[in-house]
Design an enzyme around this catalytic site. Structure first.
Site, PDB file in Angstrom:
ATOM      1  N   ASP A  82       2.509  -2.153  -0.780  1.00 14.84           N
ATOM      2  CA  ASP A  82       2.573  -3.001   0.352  1.00 14.84           C
ATOM      3  C   ASP A  82       1.391  -3.969   0.351  1.00 14.84           C
ATOM      4  O   ASP A  82       0.341  -3.662   0.116  1.00 14.84           O
ATOM      5  CB  ASP A  82       2.956  -2.892   1.624  1.00 14.84           C
ATOM      6  CG  ASP A  82       1.950  -1.862   2.969  1.00 14.84           C
ATOM      7  OD1 ASP A  82       1.472  -0.881   2.124  1.00 14.84           O
ATOM      8  OD2 ASP A  82       2.223  -1.602   3.388  1.00 14.84           O
ATOM      9  N   GLU A 140       2.672   0.955   3.412  1.00 11.57           N
ATOM     10  CA  GLU A 140       0.924   2.097   4.387  1.00 11.57           C
ATOM     11  C   GLU A 140      -0.012   0.748   5.118  1.00 11.57           C
ATOM     12  O   GLU A 140      -0.137   1.746   6.237  1.00 11.57           O
ATOM     13  CB  GLU A 140       0.428   2.041   3.341  1.00 11.57           C
ATOM     14  CG  GLU A 140      -1.308   2.686   3.338  1.00 11.57           C
ATOM     15  CD  GLU A 140      -2.256   2.081   5.037  1.00 11.57           C
ATOM     16  OE1 GLU A 140      -2.554   2.819   5.955  1.00 11.57           O
ATOM     17  OE2 GLU A 140      -2.643   0.574   4.614  1.00 11.57           O
TER      18      GLU A 140
HETATM   19 NI    NI Z   1      -4.919  -0.132   2.420  1.00 11.98          NI
END
Ligand code: NI
Length: 397
Positions: A82, A140
């Site tokens: 991401d 994340e």
């Molecule tokens: Ni990172």
């Protein structure tokens, strides 16, 4: 020798890794919406010749590469997919085409390096034993963290993962170098939200009102004692208030003050205890001074601990690959990282890939609009991931 083979393949594959990195960089997607990135990774894995690919946690992918005697053990390599809600200011031809979204945390680097490592490992399958599980995870950057979702969906099972390795770019380390740390490395990161309510009025008549600004000042000062007086010296803790809104004026005291902050530490027991203390201190200080306090401490990622055995082995493996002078020791780093979830399940090692190049002006920190990397680091990040997996599997019986 496997090491020189891996080095050659990392070098030979550099232009492909560069192309992949730039493609992913130009097409960033926000957490849990990595649909195109996931499709791209799947396509690249298929082109490499990897057939065993399964979806997990919606946009996540798990791929297996089986060496000789695949049952003798499995190690996992993890990358995150991401990007962040940041407007890119770099003037490069692979600049983000998705306005307001940017790979400002290097996850484009982690993903392209893992694809490169996959290509290397797939072509040297006869040179190592065991199974490599490639984990491309979503989200994340956003709670609850893609790692926790993938674990809940069984990413560490079938085949059972015996150890896991992840890499992350680090702008404080020069390209060509890497950093390792054994034991506690990154902090649990929890969010604090406080609203202090008083009674607003004219700044000239404080005795007729309840001043939430003065109360907020006391609360901020008192909360520092949670860290300076209540935490054990052996457990590092950080408490920072980063936002305070009390919107009165020179002669107007507002009715309420809103604050946000973060609490970080490295011990689960103390973390829970500290949450209680934070709520108690904020509430009771406010009440003693006549106001009321709404407070929420929202749990984020746990602390990240590098397994000492695995981290020491991996550090030595990195020295064997890059030379002693290119492997640094890392300080504790109280940022949060959802790789921490894996570290509470299986022996884990999270290391840093240097990407800094002062001569080229590449010094911007993570999560800034000018973050970028010295792309020569891609060759190190690709080859080292493959090498660490091969070495780790070699230790499994
Ligand atoms: Ni990172």
């Amino acid at each position: 020798m496997v090491k020189s083979k891996i080095k050659e393949l990392a070098k030979g594959g550099f232009s492909k890794t560069l192309e992949r990195r730039r493609h992913i960089h130009a097409n960033p997607e926000l957490s849990f919406k990595e649909y195109n990135t996931s499709a791209y990774v799947r396509k690249e894995l298929e082109l490499i010749g990897i057939k065993d690919i399964t979806a997990c946690a919606d946009t996540g992918l798990i791929a297996l590469i089986k060496g000789k005697d695949p049952e003798c053990g499995t190690t996992a390599l993890r990358a995150d997919l991401d990007a962040l809600p940041i407007h890119e200011e770099n003037k490069v031809d692979y600049r983000s085409v998705n306005e307001g979204v940017m790979h400002a945390c290097g996850h484009d680097v982690h993903t392209s390096c893992l694809l490169g490592a996959a290509e290397i490992l797939n072509s040297i399958k006869d040179d190592f034993q065991g199974t490599v599980k490639l984990i491309f995870q979503p989200g994340e950057e956003r709670l609850p963290g893609g790692a926790s979702k993938m674990i809940a969906e069984g990413v560490l099972k079938n085949p059972k993962v015996r150890s896991i390795i992840g890499q992350h770019v680090m702008p404080l380390i020069d390209a060509g170098k890497v950093g390792f740390r054994s034991g506690l490395y990154m902090a649990s990161a929890d969010e604090i939200y406080i609203t202090i309510k008083g009674k607003g009025g004219h700044g000239a008549h404080p005795h007729q009102i309840i001043d939430p600004i003065a109360i907020a000042a006391q609360v901020i000062t008192s909360l520092q004692q949670v860290v300076s007086r209540m935490a054990k010296p052996s457990v590092p803790s950080v408490l920072s208030i980063g936002k305070i809104i009390g919107n009165g004026s020179t002669n107007v005291i507002p009715a309420e003050v809103y604050m946000e902050g973060t609490f970080r530490t490295f011990n689960e027991e103390w973390r829970s205890e500290a949450h209680k203390r934070i709520v108690k201190v904020a509430t009771e200080v406010t009440e003693a001074l006549g106001g009321t306090c709404d407070i929420e401490v929202r749990r984020g990622y746990p602390y990240l601990e590098n397994d000492p055995d695995l981290a020491n082995h991996a550090r030595n493996d990195a020295i064997a690959y890059l030379g002693e002078g290119n492997v640094e020791d890392l300080e504790i780093w109280p940022a949060g990282e959802d790789f921490a979830f894996y570290s509470h399940e299986v022996p884990a090692c999270f290391y840093r890939l240097g990407i800094r190049n002062e001569k080229q002006g590449i010094t911007s920190m993570l999560h800034t609009p000018t973050f970028n990397i010295d792309e020569s680091a891609l060759e190190v990040g690709t080859g080292l991931m493959a090498w660490l997996a091969v070495c780790e599997l070699g230790r499994m019986k």
